[in-house]
Design an enzyme around this catalytic site. Structure first.
Site, PDB file in Angstrom:
ATOM      1  N   ASN A  63      20.382 -34.565 -52.453  1.00 31.05           N
ATOM      2  CA  ASN A  63      19.341 -33.979 -51.612  1.00 31.05           C
ATOM      3  C   ASN A  63      17.967 -34.570 -51.892  1.00 31.05           C
ATOM      4  O   ASN A  63      17.007 -34.309 -51.182  1.00 31.05           O
ATOM      5  CB  ASN A  63      19.305 -32.458 -51.833  1.00 31.05           C
ATOM      6  CG  ASN A  63      18.517 -31.727 -50.781  1.00 31.05           C
ATOM      7  OD1 ASN A  63      18.719 -31.917 -49.589  1.00 31.05           O
ATOM      8  ND2 ASN A  63      17.595 -30.883 -51.211  1.00 31.05           N
TER       9      ASN A  63
ATOM     10  N   LYS B 270      14.325 -28.379 -58.085  1.00 33.66           N
ATOM     11  CA  LYS B 270      15.528 -29.234 -58.106  1.00 33.66           C
ATOM     12  C   LYS B 270      15.188 -30.711 -58.265  1.00 33.66           C
ATOM     13  O   LYS B 270      15.741 -31.394 -59.134  1.00 33.66           O
ATOM     14  CB  LYS B 270      16.330 -29.054 -56.800  1.00 33.66           C
ATOM     15  CG  LYS B 270      16.881 -27.680 -56.561  1.00 33.66           C
ATOM     16  CD  LYS B 270      17.730 -27.625 -55.300  1.00 33.66           C
ATOM     17  CE  LYS B 270      16.945 -27.816 -54.018  1.00 33.66           C
ATOM     18  NZ  LYS B 270      15.985 -26.729 -53.754  1.00 33.66           N
TER      19      LYS B 270
ATOM     20  N   HIS C 277      15.538 -19.705 -46.997  1.00 31.26           N
ATOM     21  CA  HIS C 277      16.551 -20.130 -46.010  1.00 31.26           C
ATOM     22  C   HIS C 277      17.463 -18.977 -45.587  1.00 31.26           C
ATOM     23  O   HIS C 277      18.630 -19.197 -45.247  1.00 31.26           O
ATOM     24  CB  HIS C 277      17.413 -21.273 -46.564  1.00 31.26           C
ATOM     25  CG  HIS C 277      16.626 -22.458 -47.029  1.00 31.26           C
ATOM     26  ND1 HIS C 277      15.764 -23.153 -46.201  1.00 31.26           N
ATOM     27  CD2 HIS C 277      16.556 -23.075 -48.232  1.00 31.26           C
ATOM     28  CE1 HIS C 277      15.203 -24.148 -46.882  1.00 31.26           C
ATOM     29  NE2 HIS C 277      15.666 -24.112 -48.115  1.00 31.26           N
TER      30      HIS C 277
END
Length: 478
Positions: free
Chosen positions: A156, A133, A203
């Site tokens: 982020n 990302k 996650h």
């Protein structure tokens, strides 16, 4: 892809007199509380912790007239009409269960920023995925700047969207990195175009299941106007596009390391080509850049460049700017970063490879590897990673709390590979790990730090772990 008309939610929300609870202090909670207070909301901040840092932040907010409750993040304050949460707070926390029962909406910092955008705000080109990302968003920003556009890499990536949305600087377009946590709490986000780079288990302790994790990633496509960019090699990303409700005319755009079909970007004879944003895409293709323009030209990084190029092209950026932007881009530290060559052996720091999917991409970039791995597994398993990478391994050096999981996978899937198991979790273990790796390596090999695990058992973060690796390598040079 659904094609219903998507309602815009960019109109300003009136916070005057609203009772808003901010869940969590820290990098997103404190600015959110201040912004809401400044807009006339009655703000209460709740926080699980009650340490010195939390008390310092609480004092700062209380001086403004904001109520702070430390050590009690579970109870829903009376009269709460909205919760704004830090992205890391898990959806199954009692606070959110109570909110759901009371019909109180929950927003994250990204949702708050989206709601506070002005009517003429810059559109968002958004990126998510298990890995890549940050690099992709930085590549995208570099391309947009090369096209002469006012832009920034935000979200982020460490740059607060609230600060950008409410700041004085004007932008033409924003390159936005979004995590699955942020997307979970951003129900009304509507990007110009968006990409999901890849999907692999990560996650899951937060999301509860792979299905829930994928669903949250897929939220990035909701309401896209121009392009939903997906990874041809990862069917899950294409499935998310099919399920998304987008604006009429929005297109599915694939990227591939192979030759592209129409409506795709891909690679032909070392050239990145576009068969999506050209006239007569059945017959025509536009050259964008050469693989050699990408630093480093590892397969997963070429995929990142293609995704960035697809988003830029969706925004109307010319081909020359794609080339110029990719040539100008330099990756951050600890992302397949070449540290040194010693006695014909390359030493590469990919400390950012904190999960098995990232480590697999890193291992695929080299032919013969002495692998330094281990740390906190976060519930991951290593069978598939080791099975896929076994043929590339000259040896392995294992460190960290959960190294036994990798050792067992190596014993099953790569029994002929010599393994050094370092039974220590102090930071000095890295020097010993590098020394052992050097002993195992032969000329032409790569000693690769790609831990496939988080770092917090031994280090503050992956940056410190990578720095320790680089320092140990430099110690070998001395």
């Amino acid at each position: 892809m659904g094609s219903g008309q998507v309602t815009s939610t960019s109109e300003l929300y009136d916070f005057q007199g609203k009772h808003v609870t901010v869940a969590g202090l820290g990098v997103s909670g404190v600015p959110a509380a201040k912004v809401l207070h400044a807009r006339g909301a009655s703000v209460t901040v709740v926080n699980d912790g009650d340490d010195a840092r939390a008390r310092e932040q609480a004092a700062e907010l209380e001086a403004l007239g904001i109520t702070v409750r430390l050590g009690d993040g579970a109870t829903l304050p009376e009269s709460t009409e909205l919760i704004v949460t830090a992205p890391g707070w898990k959806p199954d926390k009692p606070l959110f269960l109570a909110a759901a029962e009371a019909g109180v909406p929950v927003w994250g910092d990204v949702e708050l920023a989206w709601r506070l955008r002005g009517p003429d705000a810059a559109p968002w080109l958004a990126v998510t995925g298990t890995n890549g990302k940050t690099t992709t968003v930085q590549m995208l920003a570099s391309i947009l700047k090369a096209a002469g556009l006012r832009t920034a890499a935000v979200g982020n990536i460490g740059v607060s969207l609230l600060d950008v949305v409410l700041g004085d600087e004007e932008y033409d377009v924003l390159a936005v990195e979004l995590s699955s946590y942020q997307l979970h709490w951003a129900p009304s986000l509507r990007a110009h175009s968006a990409a999901v780079l890849n999907l692999a288990p990560d996650h899951l302790d937060w999301h509860g299941s792979m299905e829930a994790y994928a669903k949250d990633k897929g939220r990035i496509y909701e309401g896209n106007r121009v392009a939903c960019v997906y990874n041809v090699a990862d069917k899950l990303t294409e499935d998310l596009v099919r399920e998304a409700d987008v604006e009429e005319g929005c297109r599915a755009i694939g990227f591939t390391l192979g030759s592209p079909a129409p409506s795709q970007l891909g690679v032909v004879d070392g050239i990145l080509v576009d068969r999506a944003f050209v006239e007569n895409r059945q017959k025509n293709a536009q050259e964008l850049a050469e693989v050699s323009d990408i630093d480093p030209p590892a397969p997963h990084n070429i995929a990142n460049a293609l995704a960035a190029a697809a988003l830029a092209r969706a925004f109307g950026v010319p081909a020359q700017a794609v080339r110029d932007g990719l040539k100008a881009f330099r990756p951050d530290a600890h992302r397949i970063e070449h540290v040194a060559d010693l006695d014909g052996v390359a030493y590469v720091d990919d400390s950012k490879a904190t999960n098995t999917h990232a480590a697999e991409a890193s291992l695929a970039a080299y032919e013969s590897i002495v692998w330094i791995a281990g740390g906190l597994a976060k519930g991951a398993t290593f069978e598939e990673l080791v099975a896929k990478s076994a043929k590339r391994l000259r040896g392995a050096v294992l460190i960290g709390a959960d190294r036994a999981l990798i050792r067992d996978a190596l014993a099953r899937h790569a029994p002929e590979v010599p393994v050094v198991d370092l039974d220590r979790t102090d930071t000095g273990a890295m020097l010993q790990a590098v020394t052992e790796a050097r002993r195992l390596a032969q000329p032409g090999d790569t000693v690769l730090l790609a831990p496939a695990c988080a770092s917090m058992d031994m280090f503050t973060n992956y940056n410190q772990r990578g720095d320790a690796f680089a320092a140990a390598v430099r110690g070998l040079e001395a």
